[in-house]
Design a protein around this motif. Structure first.
Motif, PDB file in Angstrom:
ATOM      1  N   THR A 109       9.461 -68.621 -33.649  1.00 57.62           N
ATOM      2  CA  THR A 109      10.279 -69.199 -32.575  1.00 57.62           C
ATOM      3  C   THR A 109      10.787 -70.579 -32.973  1.00 57.62           C
ATOM      4  O   THR A 109      11.959 -70.896 -32.770  1.00 57.62           O
ATOM      5  CB  THR A 109       9.463 -69.288 -31.264  1.00 57.62           C
ATOM      6  N   LEU A 110       9.915 -71.374 -33.563  1.00 57.78           N
ATOM      7  CA  LEU A 110      10.318 -72.701 -34.028  1.00 57.78           C
ATOM      8  C   LEU A 110      11.424 -72.598 -35.076  1.00 57.78           C
ATOM      9  O   LEU A 110      12.401 -73.343 -35.040  1.00 57.78           O
ATOM     10  CB  LEU A 110       9.112 -73.454 -34.588  1.00 57.78           C
ATOM     11  N   LYS A 111      11.288 -71.648 -35.996  1.00 54.59           N
ATOM     12  CA  LYS A 111      12.313 -71.466 -37.029  1.00 54.59           C
ATOM     13  C   LYS A 111      13.647 -71.059 -36.402  1.00 54.59           C
ATOM     14  O   LYS A 111      14.700 -71.580 -36.779  1.00 54.59           O
ATOM     15  CB  LYS A 111      11.863 -70.415 -38.046  1.00 54.59           C
ATOM     16  N   GLU A 112      13.594 -70.150 -35.437  1.00 55.39           N
ATOM     17  CA  GLU A 112      14.827 -69.734 -34.764  1.00 55.39           C
ATOM     18  C   GLU A 112      15.474 -70.912 -34.034  1.00 55.39           C
ATOM     19  O   GLU A 112      16.703 -71.074 -34.083  1.00 55.39           O
ATOM     20  CB  GLU A 112      14.530 -68.603 -33.773  1.00 55.39           C
ATOM     21  N   GLU A 113      14.648 -71.721 -33.376  1.00 53.24           N
ATOM     22  CA  GLU A 113      15.183 -72.894 -32.679  1.00 53.24           C
ATOM     23  C   GLU A 113      15.828 -73.871 -33.660  1.00 53.24           C
ATOM     24  O   GLU A 113      16.901 -74.414 -33.386  1.00 53.24           O
ATOM     25  CB  GLU A 113      14.072 -73.597 -31.891  1.00 53.24           C
ATOM     26  N   ARG A 114      15.193 -74.081 -34.799  1.00 52.83           N
ATOM     27  CA  ARG A 114      15.763 -74.981 -35.818  1.00 52.83           C
ATOM     28  C   ARG A 114      17.086 -74.424 -36.355  1.00 52.83           C
ATOM     29  O   ARG A 114      18.031 -75.185 -36.575  1.00 52.83           O
ATOM     30  CB  ARG A 114      14.774 -75.163 -36.972  1.00 52.83           C
ATOM     31  N   GLN A 115      17.134 -73.106 -36.553  1.00 54.30           N
ATOM     32  CA  GLN A 115      18.376 -72.501 -37.042  1.00 54.30           C
ATOM     33  C   GLN A 115      19.495 -72.670 -36.012  1.00 54.30           C
ATOM     34  O   GLN A 115      20.639 -72.969 -36.376  1.00 54.30           O
ATOM     35  CB  GLN A 115      18.155 -71.027 -37.366  1.00 54.30           C
ATOM     36  N   GLU A 116      19.156 -72.500 -34.743  1.00 55.74           N
ATOM     37  CA  GLU A 116      20.153 -72.681 -33.687  1.00 55.74           C
ATOM     38  C   GLU A 116      20.628 -74.126 -33.650  1.00 55.74           C
ATOM     39  O   GLU A 116      21.827 -74.382 -33.479  1.00 55.74           O
ATOM     40  CB  GLU A 116      19.572 -72.268 -32.327  1.00 55.74           C
ATOM     41  N   GLU A 117      19.697 -75.069 -33.795  1.00 56.42           N
ATOM     42  CA  GLU A 117      20.059 -76.485 -33.813  1.00 56.42           C
ATOM     43  C   GLU A 117      20.993 -76.791 -34.986  1.00 56.42           C
ATOM     44  O   GLU A 117      21.970 -77.532 -34.837  1.00 56.42           O
ATOM     45  CB  GLU A 117      18.812 -77.365 -33.902  1.00 56.42           C
ATOM     46  N   GLU A 118      20.693 -76.216 -36.148  1.00 54.46           N
ATOM     47  CA  GLU A 118      21.542 -76.427 -37.331  1.00 54.46           C
ATOM     48  C   GLU A 118      22.931 -75.832 -37.115  1.00 54.46           C
ATOM     49  O   GLU A 118      23.932 -76.444 -37.495  1.00 54.46           O
ATOM     50  CB  GLU A 118      20.881 -75.815 -38.565  1.00 54.46           C
ATOM     51  N   GLN A 119      22.991 -74.661 -36.488  1.00 57.99           N
ATOM     52  CA  GLN A 119      24.285 -74.045 -36.214  1.00 57.99           C
ATOM     53  C   GLN A 119      25.096 -74.887 -35.234  1.00 57.99           C
ATOM     54  O   GLN A 119      26.304 -75.077 -35.414  1.00 57.99           O
ATOM     55  CB  GLN A 119      24.103 -72.627 -35.666  1.00 57.99           C
TER      56      GLN A 119
END
Length: 141
Positions: A109-119
């Motif tokens: 979940t943390l990785k997905e959130e970071r990816q969304e933030e980067e996008q």
């Protein structure tokens, strides 16, 4: 491509989860084996009792059964104790499995959130670049 710390953590969590899943399978197998031994010990008492209470059984069979019965009961008691221990072990490992799965989900979940933030950051950069271009073109006209 360089592996991120989250990717490394996910790999470690996967290894941990795999280990705990194997431990859980082993605990379930131990519990099943203990239950089978208990069932066999209980069945042996019933079988010996049927033999001793048979109409064709003589006094010797009844006496032999009465001498053997404490050992049979002891075997059942020991098998019951092993079943309780195996059930406790299984529950302990089950708790560890739940924790390992939750830890894995948290990292994903943390990785997905970071990816969304980067996008989102990338989209903002693109929007800023387009806005800047539009301002330049408007100011030149």
């Amino acid at each position: 491509m360089e592996q991120s710390p989250l990717d490394t953590l996910i790999a470690l969590r996967e290894q941990e989860l795999d280990l705990v899943e194997r431990s859980f399978a082993e605990a379930v197998a131990r519990e099943t084996a203990a239950e089978e031994k208990l069932s066999a010990a209980q069945e042996e008492i019933l079988s010996e009792q049927r033999i001793a209470s048979s109409p064709t059984a003589g006094d010797g069979a009844v006496e032999a059964f009465s001498r053997w019965l404490p050992a049979g009961r002891q075997a059942v008691a020991e098998a019951q104790a092993r079943c309780r221990e195996a059930a406790l072990d299984r529950e302990t490992v089950r708790s560890a499995l739940i924790i390992a799965r939750a830890a894995m989900e948290a990292v994903k979940t943390l990785k997905e959130e970071r990816q969304e933030e980067e996008q989102l950051a990338e989209l903002k950069k693109e929007q800023n670049a387009l806005d800047e271009l539009a301002i330049r073109q408007f100011s030149q006209s």
